[in-house]
Design a protein around this motif. Structure first.
Motif, mmCIF file in Angstrom:
data_model
loop_
_atom_site.group_PDB
_atom_site.id
_atom_site.type_symbol
_atom_site.label_atom_id
_atom_site.label_comp_id
_atom_site.label_asym_id
_atom_site.label_seq_id
_atom_site.Cartn_x
_atom_site.Cartn_y
_atom_site.Cartn_z
ATOM 1 N N ILE A 74 30.076 28.719 32.302
ATOM 2 C CA ILE A 74 29.633 27.785 31.262
ATOM 3 C C ILE A 74 29.306 26.468 31.964
ATOM 4 N N PRO A 75 28.029 26.114 32.059
ATOM 5 C CA PRO A 75 27.640 24.907 32.791
ATOM 6 C C PRO A 75 28.411 23.672 32.342
ATOM 7 N N ASP A 76 28.752 22.836 33.297
ATOM 8 C CA ASP A 76 29.447 21.566 33.070
ATOM 9 C C ASP A 76 30.884 21.720 32.556
ATOM 10 N N LYS A 77 31.423 22.927 32.608
ATOM 11 C CA LYS A 77 32.836 23.132 32.258
ATOM 12 C C LYS A 77 33.602 23.322 33.567
ATOM 13 N N ALA A 78 34.908 23.327 33.497
ATOM 14 C CA ALA A 78 35.723 23.436 34.709
ATOM 15 C C ALA A 78 35.457 24.751 35.445
ATOM 16 N N SER A 79 35.540 24.691 36.753
ATOM 17 C CA SER A 79 35.397 25.880 37.597
ATOM 18 C C SER A 79 36.572 26.806 37.341
ATOM 19 N N MET A 80 36.364 28.098 37.516
ATOM 20 C CA MET A 80 37.425 29.075 37.295
ATOM 21 C C MET A 80 38.206 29.382 38.574
ATOM 22 N N GLY A 81 37.955 28.607 39.637
ATOM 23 C CA GLY A 81 38.681 28.844 40.877
ATOM 24 C C GLY A 81 38.026 29.856 41.799
ATOM 25 N N TYR A 82 36.722 30.054 41.632
ATOM 26 C CA TYR A 82 35.968 30.958 42.506
ATOM 27 C C TYR A 82 34.787 30.187 43.070
ATOM 28 N N PHE A 83 34.474 30.441 44.363
ATOM 29 C CA PHE A 83 33.326 29.800 44.994
ATOM 30 C C PHE A 83 32.415 30.863 45.584
ATOM 31 N N GLN A 84 31.116 30.545 45.594
ATOM 32 C CA GLN A 84 30.136 31.471 46.163
ATOM 33 C C GLN A 84 30.351 31.601 47.667
ATOM 34 N N VAL A 85 30.251 32.827 48.159
ATOM 35 C CA VAL A 85 30.452 33.122 49.579
ATOM 36 C C VAL A 85 29.127 32.896 50.322
ATOM 37 N N PRO A 86 29.165 32.198 51.460
ATOM 38 C CA PRO A 86 27.930 31.954 52.218
ATOM 39 C C PRO A 86 27.261 33.266 52.671
ATOM 40 N N GLU A 87 25.928 33.281 52.629
ATOM 41 C CA GLU A 87 25.158 34.480 53.018
ATOM 42 C C GLU A 87 25.503 34.978 54.419
ATOM 43 N N ASP A 88 25.646 34.034 55.391
ATOM 44 C CA ASP A 88 25.904 34.481 56.763
ATOM 45 C C ASP A 88 27.266 35.156 56.878
ATOM 46 N N VAL A 89 28.211 34.789 56.010
ATOM 47 C CA VAL A 89 29.528 35.435 55.992
ATOM 48 C C VAL A 89 29.387 36.843 55.409
ATOM 49 N N ILE A 90 28.615 36.971 54.325
ATOM 50 C CA ILE A 90 28.411 38.275 53.682
ATOM 51 C C ILE A 90 27.771 39.263 54.666
ATOM 52 N N GLU A 91 26.843 38.777 55.479
ATOM 53 C CA GLU A 91 26.114 39.655 56.402
ATOM 54 C C GLU A 91 26.978 40.177 57.540
ATOM 55 N N GLU A 92 28.090 39.537 57.828
ATOM 56 C CA GLU A 92 28.975 39.940 58.934
ATOM 57 C C GLU A 92 30.248 40.538 58.330
ATOM 58 N N ALA A 93 30.338 41.873 58.287
ATOM 59 C CA ALA A 93 31.423 42.567 57.577
ATOM 60 C C ALA A 93 32.819 42.118 58.016
ATOM 61 N N GLU A 94 33.034 41.937 59.318
ATOM 62 C CA GLU A 94 34.362 41.528 59.789
ATOM 63 C C GLU A 94 34.730 40.147 59.279
ATOM 64 N N GLU A 95 33.781 39.221 59.338
ATOM 65 C CA GLU A 95 34.016 37.863 58.856
ATOM 66 C C GLU A 95 34.235 37.883 57.337
ATOM 67 N N LEU A 96 33.427 38.655 56.628
ATOM 68 C CA LEU A 96 33.566 38.764 55.181
ATOM 69 C C LEU A 96 34.947 39.310 54.814
ATOM 70 N N THR A 97 35.418 40.279 55.553
ATOM 71 C CA THR A 97 36.744 40.852 55.307
ATOM 72 C C THR A 97 37.836 39.811 55.536
ATOM 73 N N ARG A 98 37.671 38.971 56.564
ATOM 74 C CA ARG A 98 38.639 37.883 56.812
ATOM 75 C C ARG A 98 38.696 36.932 55.619
ATOM 76 N N TRP A 99 37.523 36.537 55.132
ATOM 77 C CA TRP A 99 37.456 35.631 53.979
ATOM 78 C C TRP A 99 38.061 36.322 52.757
ATOM 79 N N ALA A 100 37.765 37.603 52.583
ATOM 80 C CA ALA A 100 38.285 38.355 51.434
ATOM 81 C C ALA A 100 39.807 38.413 51.469
ATOM 82 N N ARG A 101 40.369 38.652 52.643
ATOM 83 C CA ARG A 101 41.838 38.734 52.752
ATOM 84 C C ARG A 101 42.487 37.406 52.373
ATOM 85 N N ARG A 102 41.854 36.307 52.737
ATOM 86 C CA ARG A 102 42.393 34.989 52.344
ATOM 87 C C ARG A 102 42.349 34.834 50.818
ATOM 88 N N SER A 103 41.306 35.364 50.189
ATOM 89 C CA SER A 103 41.199 35.284 48.735
ATOM 90 C C SER A 103 42.193 36.213 48.043
#
Length: 129
Positions: A74-103
């Motif tokens: 809902i635009p201009d309402k509070a964030s739900m605690g999720y952020f978009q993942v950078p494209e270069d992270v998504i393209e690198e499976a190992e890096e993406l998995t590291r970010w996912a584990r932190r989440s």
């Protein structure tokens, strides 16, 4: 108004493949988006073919420092605690998995806090004798 099919099969298949190393990875449709789970822990979502990971103070700066936007259905309402993942992270499976584990860890911390709050409430409601 957004369309009801905001996650393409191709993108979903790609992300699930990139996250194959995440333990007990599962998906669930929710409000036209797709929720991603590691076991019982809801740690990510896909909406409009964009991947968002759960954040708290431990990992938020990883996203903010790269100019990534918060998930705000809902635009201009509070964030739900999720952020978009950078494209270069998504393209690198190992890096993406590291970010996912932190989440996943963020989801676990949030879940444990909720459980502790419920226990405190139950103790307060104990009948007096």
């Amino acid at each position: 108004m957004r369309g009801s099919m905001s996650v393409s099969n191709g993108y979903r298949t790609y992300i699930v493949g990139q996250l194959a190393a995440v333990p007990a990875l599962g998906t669930r449709r929710m409000f036209g988006a797709l929720g991603l789970y590691s076991g019982e822990w809801f740690f990510a979502l896909i909406d409009d073919d964009a991947l968002f990971f759960k954040v708290d103070d431990a990992n938020r700066e990883d996203y903010v420092s790269r100019g990534m936007k918060a998930f705000m259905p809902i635009p201009d309402k509070a964030s739900m605690g999720y952020f978009q993942v950078p494209e270069d992270v998504i393209e690198e499976a190992e890096e993406l998995t590291r970010w996912a584990r932190r989440s996943v860890e963020v989801a676990q911390r949030a879940g444990l806090r909720k459980q502790q709050k419920k226990k405190k409430k139950r103790k307060k409601k104990a009948p007096a004798r």
